[in-house]
Motif scaffolding. Sequence first.
Motif, short mmCIF file in Angstrom:
data_model
loop_
_atom_site.label_atom_id
_atom_site.label_comp_id
_atom_site.label_asym_id
_atom_site.label_seq_id
_atom_site.Cartn_x
_atom_site.Cartn_y
_atom_site.Cartn_z
N THR A 94 0.74 -1.09 -0.23
CA THR A 94 0.12 -0.15 0.10
C THR A 94 0.69 1.26 0.43
O THR A 94 1.71 0.67 0.42
CB THR A 94 -1.35 0.38 1.12
OG1 THR A 94 0.15 0.01 2.17
CG2 THR A 94 -2.34 -1.05 1.06
N MET A 95 0.15 2.35 -0.71
CA MET A 95 0.84 3.49 -0.52
C MET A 95 2.03 4.41 1.37
O MET A 95 2.44 4.42 1.26
CB MET A 95 0.23 4.91 -0.80
CG MET A 95 0.64 6.36 -0.82
SD MET A 95 2.21 6.20 -1.73
CE MET A 95 0.79 6.91 -3.18
N ALA A 96 0.62 3.65 2.19
CA ALA A 96 1.15 4.15 3.85
C ALA A 96 1.98 3.34 4.07
O ALA A 96 2.94 3.29 4.18
CB ALA A 96 -0.25 3.67 4.52
N GLY A 97 2.20 1.78 3.43
CA GLY A 97 3.14 0.26 3.86
C GLY A 97 4.49 1.00 3.70
O GLY A 97 6.03 1.17 4.20
N CYS A 98 4.67 1.75 1.74
CA CYS A 98 5.14 2.13 1.07
C CYS A 98 6.19 3.08 2.17
O CYS A 98 7.25 3.48 1.78
CB CYS A 98 5.24 2.76 0.02
SG CYS A 98 6.01 3.22 -1.30
N LEU A 99 5.24 4.46 2.25
CA LEU A 99 6.21 5.51 2.51
C LEU A 99 6.27 5.37 4.30
O LEU A 99 7.58 5.49 4.54
CB LEU A 99 4.78 6.71 2.53
CG LEU A 99 4.42 7.10 1.56
CD1 LEU A 99 3.49 8.26 2.15
CD2 LEU A 99 5.08 8.23 0.72
#
Length: 281
Positions: A94-99
């Motif tokens: 996910t975007m949150a996981g990536c960031l």
Amino acid sequence: MAFNFTPSHPSTFILMGIPGLEAAHIWISIPFSTFYIISLLGNLTLLCVVGKEQTLHKPMYLLLCMLALTDIATPTFVVPKALGIFWFNLKGITMAGCLTQMFFLHMVSVMHSATLVTMAFDRYVAICIPLRYATILSNSQIAKLGLVCLIKAVLFILPLPLLISQQPFCANRFVIMGFDLTLIALSYGLIIRAVLRMSSKNAHQKALNTCTTHICVMLTYYTPSIFSNLTYRFGQGIAPHVHIILSDLYLLIPPMLNPIIYGIRTKELREKVGKYICCRR
């Protein structure tokens, strides 16, 4: 790892692993997992030995523990996800996981660099003003310096997930690395000047020996780091899988080598590790 957006879920990334080498992912996972396990075993052993041995509760070894913690964290933010791709084809993030991964990975990287600066300062005080070493670098002072390193890392890297912009981040990272290298060079410049003023050759040798280990660790960290960053910046003709492998090796090899270097080069630590292993057996 290379990545793409999924068309149906723009908030999700698809990690590509190592493009062009998909058929070799299983084979590539072998050195990845081996380096990671050696890194964990070496650094956890160092932490356990220093924690159990009261005679090692000194500033130098506390700094080694700080370095070991960053060496455990750095590959841990990368290798498990990479092995998930290599072994189970788990490519989504996910975007949150990536960031989140990006923030913690680069925060630890900055923390690692700051710890090396602190270790250079430790060597400067030990050689140039040894009579004041105990007052300048007590265990409580090392704890405070560790907190400063952590705060510095968080403040420098926090804009990354907020701005989501790679180019400014890369510029910031070069600035951080350049600043830390400047401080290290200044410390060693003062150390060399102090060593040259010593009249005894034995004193020369002893002083330089205390710095050799730290210099080796700095070379294993900064050399692949600078090389990896330069290839990304100027090596447009280099194949993508070469960039990715270089970046991954930069995250894997220094954490694996650091406890080995200190174990070999530091007699007191080597003896305590040997004693600890023998007792366990």
